[in-house]
Design an enzyme around this catalytic site. Structure first.
Site, short mmCIF file in Angstrom:
data_model
loop_
_atom_site.label_atom_id
_atom_site.label_comp_id
_atom_site.label_asym_id
_atom_site.label_seq_id
_atom_site.Cartn_x
_atom_site.Cartn_y
_atom_site.Cartn_z
CB SER A 1 -40.23 -18.10 9.68
OG SER A 1 -41.60 -18.43 9.67
CE LYS B 1 -41.05 -22.59 9.47
NZ LYS B 1 -41.64 -21.30 9.83
CB SER C 1 -40.91 -20.41 5.63
OG SER C 1 -40.86 -19.90 6.96
#
Length: 515
Positions: A168, A171, A348
């Site tokens: 993640s 991102k 997230s």
């Protein structure tokens, strides 16, 4: 767990926790008056007769009784003194030496800038702080990068140019590209328009995956200030001109397959992703108040069914398109782009990151698909002077096992946001959206023990977790007041020990004077 971030089963997240509310005296309000005990003092007259000794004696007895009671309560000295002195004739109405109360305090909360001349840690000093920790077996195979946030100079590296699965922390790539390319006032709209036939309405998905089915009196923990389905319902009832017998779903805003390369179907039931369409409620969470909860495998249909339920009359539902130039019956908007970015960085949320990437694709003339969003993302970053060599993004959320990003690249994004050029002004929301160690988002339950506790409140970072992959990339202020950016990627290690070891690395930078 195959993908996503752990946040617990109950709502613990609010991307706006950077604001702290303090109860202070209201400026300009009259000062609080002391509580009065007993009857008010007698009003003064122009010619007051001399006191009657007999009355004074009786008054002394009464007052003595009051004093005893006040003393028993422990409040006599505070509450009874001024009035008692007046009753005893020992002072005037203002009391002997009485001063007016001070003006109410009016402190001003503010963010203080870092010292402009704060010393920069030396590369040797940073190495001395990090090298002993970087050898921790809990980190598996570690790559990492530490830069000075002001100059971008390299302070520490370990395999920094090697592209790895970012999880993640990917991102950050999406966030940076969206903030650089799109107007920060961009909002995503969900509309209901009149259908081609009487009694028919068309629910048009505009890419707002944060649209909430929760009632107005319940906060949307994961997406602050999200638009509400109930607002659409009220508008439709007011303008439809009669009962609704059919709802058509228009999901034509996105193109291509709804699942990205490298996604697993098990992650839908696992709560990490849903088939990506431009219409859904609460990012397709079946329980909108729980972070990791199964997601709907047909989110657009689920949203239409909820709309039908609230409109009443059991309307039929089908997939189609809105008529050209159809009359708009209802419209609600998402929060602006920086708030959306802050939400998907803090919590997230994979789906929101993917939706923002589709808007980036549309805004740059690319196909609003996974492939088009990836192209738009990398093209945007390259045009803004970032070296994308070795970077591959099959999705926008970092959930895909096919994504590849280096620690050096992640640090370069954060350094661009921390700098002083034109890019930094656009990228600032990326930094303020990062979770705070021990405080918000995916870091709320970390940094609570051992050496990592020193970074609590000082480290802000994006987390990343997949099977065998753990990453952390963010910013930290040293004890000397210097801002550093960092990215650490641990591959081939168990998640819990790896996360603790990553937190310890970041906290070591906080402690670093590193001369």
């Amino acid at each position: 767990m195959t993908g996503g971030e752990q946040q617990g089963s109950s709502p613990q997240v609010n991307p706006d926790l950077d604001q702290v509310t303090v109860r202070l005296p209201v400026p300009g309000a009259p000062p609080a008056q002391p509580m009065r005990v007993g009857p008010p003092p007698p009003a003064a007259t122009a010619a007051e007769p001399p006191p009657d000794p007999g009355k004074r004696g009786r008054k002394l007895v009464v007052l003595a009784t009051v004093l005893v009671l006040l003393a028993a309560l422990g409040v006599g000295g505070v509450l009874g003194g001024p009035w008692l002195a007046q009753q005893l004739g020992l002072s005037g109405p203002g009391g002997p030496g009485t001063q007016p109360p001070p003006a109410p305090l009016n402190p001003q909360a503010a963010l203080r800038a870092l010292p402009p001349q704060a010393p920069t840690p030396s590369a040797q000093g940073v190495a001395a702080a990090l090298d002993p920790l970087a050898g921790n077996a809990a980190l598996g195979e570690l790559t990492g990068s530490v830069l000075d946030g002001t100059t971008g100079n390299v302070l520490w590296e370990r395999g920094a140019g090697t592209a790895r699965t970012p999880a993640s922390t990917g991102k950050l790539v999406t966030a940076a590209a969206a903030l650089l390319a799109l107007d920060h006032q961009t909002r995503l709209s969900t509309t209901v328009v009149a259908g081609a036939e009487p009694g028919t309405v068309v629910l048009v998905g505009g890419g707002d995956t944060t649209l909430s089915g929760l009632p107005a009196n319940k906060p949307t923990y994961f997406f602050p200030d999200a638009a509400r389905l109930d607002d659409l319902v009220e508008q439709v009832k007011a303008k439809a001109g009669g009962p609704v017998s059919k709802i058509v779903i228009d999901v034509g805003r996105f193109a291509g397959p709804p699942m990205a390369p490298g996604w697993l179907n098990v992650d839908v039931a696992g709560g990490h992703i849903a088939p990506l369409v431009p219409l859904m409620l609460d990012a397709a969470r079946r329980d909108p108040l729980t972070s990791t909860t199964p997601r709907s495998d047909k989110p657009a249909q689920a949203a239409a069914q909820e709309l039908a339920k609230r409109l009443g009359g059991n309307p039929a539902i089908e997939v189609g398109s809105a008529p050209q130039g159809a009359k708009v019956l209802a419209k609600v908007d998402s929060p602006p782009l920086p708030r959306l970015v802050a939400s998907f960085l803090s919590t997230s949320d994979n789906i929101l990151a993917e939706a923002v990437a589709r808007e980036l694709a549309r805004g740059t003339g690319n196909e609003p698909s996974f492939a088009g969003a990836s192209k738009a993302t990398l093209d945007t970053l390259s045009r803004n002077g970032l070296d994308i060599t070795g970077v591959k993004m099959s999705d926008a959320s970092g959930l895909s096992t096919e994504d590849r990003v280096s620690a050096k690249f992640l640090s370069s994004l954060l350094a661009a946001a921390s700098g002083t050029d034109a890019r930094a002004a656009k990228l600032r929301p990326m930094l303020t959206g990062l979770p705070v160690a021990g405080g918000t988002g995916t870091l709320a339950k970390r940094y609570d023990k051992g050496q990592a506790a020193g970074g609590r409140g000082w480290v802000r970072a994006k987390t990343g977790t997949l099977d065998g992959v753990n990453s952390l990339a963010g910013i930290v202020t040293t004890n000397d007041g210097r801002l550093l950016v960092f990215s650490f990627m641990a591959t081939g290690a168990a998640s819990d020990p790896a996360r603790d070891a990553l937190d310890t690395l970041a906290s070591a930078l906080r402690r670093c004077g590193c001369a």
